[in-house]
Design a protein around this motif. Sequence first.
Motif, PDB file in Angstrom:
ATOM      1  N   UNK A   1      54.685  87.178  45.758  1.00  0.00           N
ATOM      2  CA  UNK A   1      54.368  88.475  46.341  1.00  0.00           C
ATOM      3  C   UNK A   1      55.547  88.977  47.157  1.00  0.00           C
ATOM      4  N   UNK A   2      55.864  90.248  46.979  1.00  0.00           N
ATOM      5  CA  UNK A   2      56.945  90.885  47.710  1.00  0.00           C
ATOM      6  C   UNK A   2      56.325  91.757  48.797  1.00  0.00           C
ATOM      7  N   UNK A   3      56.513  91.355  50.053  1.00  0.00           N
ATOM      8  CA  UNK A   3      55.958  92.097  51.184  1.00  0.00           C
ATOM      9  C   UNK A   3      57.116  92.723  51.953  1.00  0.00           C
ATOM     10  N   UNK A   4      56.999  94.007  52.203  1.00  0.00           N
ATOM     11  CA  UNK A   4      58.039  94.790  52.875  1.00  0.00           C
ATOM     12  C   UNK A   4      57.620  94.998  54.324  1.00  0.00           C
ATOM     13  N   UNK A   5      58.465  94.623  55.272  1.00  0.00           N
ATOM     14  CA  UNK A   5      58.121  94.690  56.698  1.00  0.00           C
ATOM     15  C   UNK A   5      58.972  95.738  57.407  1.00  0.00           C
ATOM     16  N   UNK A   6      58.307  96.591  58.176  1.00  0.00           N
ATOM     17  CA  UNK A   6      58.976  97.677  58.894  1.00  0.00           C
ATOM     18  C   UNK A   6      58.675  97.565  60.383  1.00  0.00           C
ATOM     19  N   UNK A   7      59.740  97.507  61.181  1.00  0.00           N
ATOM     20  CA  UNK A   7      59.591  97.555  62.635  1.00  0.00           C
ATOM     21  C   UNK A   7      59.737  99.007  63.062  1.00  0.00           C
ATOM     22  N   UNK A   8      58.840  99.446  63.930  1.00  0.00           N
ATOM     23  CA  UNK A   8      58.904 100.808  64.445  1.00  0.00           C
ATOM     24  C   UNK A   8      59.877 100.966  65.593  1.00  0.00           C
ATOM     25  N   UNK A   9      60.621  99.923  65.909  1.00  0.00           N
ATOM     26  CA  UNK A   9      61.554  99.958  67.039  1.00  0.00           C
ATOM     27  C   UNK A   9      62.993  99.877  66.551  1.00  0.00           C
ATOM     28  N   UNK A  10      63.856 100.624  67.210  1.00  0.00           N
ATOM     29  CA  UNK A  10      65.293 100.586  66.909  1.00  0.00           C
ATOM     30  C   UNK A  10      66.070  99.719  67.897  1.00  0.00           C
TER      31      UNK A  10
ATOM     32  N   UNK B   1      64.388  94.130  70.077  1.00  0.00           N
ATOM     33  CA  UNK B   1      63.012  94.574  69.873  1.00  0.00           C
ATOM     34  C   UNK B   1      62.056  93.404  69.705  1.00  0.00           C
ATOM     35  N   UNK B   2      60.964  93.449  70.440  1.00  0.00           N
ATOM     36  CA  UNK B   2      59.923  92.431  70.278  1.00  0.00           C
ATOM     37  C   UNK B   2      59.233  92.583  68.927  1.00  0.00           C
ATOM     38  N   UNK B   3      59.076  93.806  68.461  1.00  0.00           N
ATOM     39  CA  UNK B   3      58.440  94.053  67.168  1.00  0.00           C
ATOM     40  C   UNK B   3      59.303  93.531  66.031  1.00  0.00           C
TER      41      UNK B   3
ATOM     42  N   UNK C   1      52.890  94.761  49.193  1.00  0.00           N
ATOM     43  CA  UNK C   1      52.218  95.103  50.437  1.00  0.00           C
ATOM     44  C   UNK C   1      53.242  95.427  51.506  1.00  0.00           C
ATOM     45  N   UNK C   2      52.784  96.056  52.580  1.00  0.00           N
ATOM     46  CA  UNK C   2      53.654  96.472  53.683  1.00  0.00           C
ATOM     47  C   UNK C   2      53.063  95.940  54.987  1.00  0.00           C
ATOM     48  N   UNK C   3      53.934  95.407  55.835  1.00  0.00           N
ATOM     49  CA  UNK C   3      53.539  94.985  57.183  1.00  0.00           C
ATOM     50  C   UNK C   3      54.340  95.819  58.171  1.00  0.00           C
ATOM     51  N   UNK C   4      53.660  96.372  59.173  1.00  0.00           N
ATOM     52  CA  UNK C   4      54.330  97.177  60.204  1.00  0.00           C
ATOM     53  C   UNK C   4      54.014  96.606  61.577  1.00  0.00           C
ATOM     54  N   UNK C   5      55.055  96.525  62.393  1.00  0.00           N
ATOM     55  CA  UNK C   5      54.902  96.186  63.808  1.00  0.00           C
ATOM     56  C   UNK C   5      55.545  97.323  64.584  1.00  0.00           C
ATOM     57  N   UNK C   6      54.807  97.880  65.536  1.00  0.00           N
ATOM     58  CA  UNK C   6      55.235  99.131  66.143  1.00  0.00           C
ATOM     59  C   UNK C   6      54.986  99.161  67.648  1.00  0.00           C
ATOM     60  N   UNK C   7      55.984  99.597  68.416  1.00  0.00           N
ATOM     61  CA  UNK C   7      55.737  99.791  69.845  1.00  0.00           C
ATOM     62  C   UNK C   7      54.967 101.095  70.073  1.00  0.00           C
ATOM     63  N   UNK C   8      54.583 101.315  71.297  1.00  0.00           N
ATOM     64  CA  UNK C   8      53.919 102.560  71.672  1.00  0.00           C
ATOM     65  C   UNK C   8      54.843 103.325  72.607  1.00  0.00           C
ATOM     66  N   UNK C   9      55.118 104.574  72.265  1.00  0.00           N
ATOM     67  CA  UNK C   9      55.930 105.441  73.116  1.00  0.00           C
ATOM     68  C   UNK C   9      55.070 106.622  73.529  1.00  0.00           C
ATOM     69  N   UNK C  10      54.852 106.799  74.817  1.00  0.00           N
ATOM     70  CA  UNK C  10      54.088 107.927  75.346  1.00  0.00           C
ATOM     71  C   UNK C  10      52.739 108.074  74.639  1.00  0.00           C
ATOM     72  N   UNK C  11      52.059 106.937  74.484  1.00  0.00           N
ATOM     73  CA  UNK C  11      50.740 106.882  73.846  1.00  0.00           C
ATOM     74  C   UNK C  11      50.773 107.265  72.376  1.00  0.00           C
TER      75      UNK C  11
END
Length: 178
Positions: A2-11, A15-17, A71-81
């Motif tokens: 399985x090929x799973x693509x992971x995207x961090x929402x932090x630049x 980054x903890x994500x 499939x896709x996995x995303x880990x994302x911080x929260x900015x201003x809610x």
Amino acid sequence: MLNIFAISGSLRAASTNSALLAALAQNAPAGCRVTLYDGLGRLPIFNPDDEGERTPPEAAALIEAVTAADGVIISCPEYAHGVPGGLKNALDWLVSRDAAVAKPAMLVHASPRSLYARAALSEIMRTMSFVLFEETALEIVLIGKKPPEMEAILTTAENRLAMRAAVQGFAASIRSRT
């Protein structure tokens, strides 16, 4: 495989994500390859006039990677809610394509404080027709930690097992759909 693509929402460089996703890739179970996306900061701002033949190469590469992934996995911080602009921009490039339609996706979290972003991201992804896997929640608290502290947390036996179990559950869900 399985090929799973992971995207961090932090630049952020530290980054903890991104650290969580890198650890997830290192602890992926047999039969799963987790590939980390590193082009978020290079994506141009989405403009519907630039779709089709005018799609910028950076956006085309993202679209192709999501399309090819099981499939896709995303880990994302929260900015201003909310969801950070860079991640929302990446998702916007996928909106008018088939890449997200019925694509299995899982959200993982590096902070217990990202409740607004989680809700917003879930809503965005469902609207885009991603199929969210929510049976196994993975949250490893890394907020406020420096890289050596993050590594120490992510390499504990308990967290390595939790990461492996989360990806195994996601993989089983993907396999059951085919």
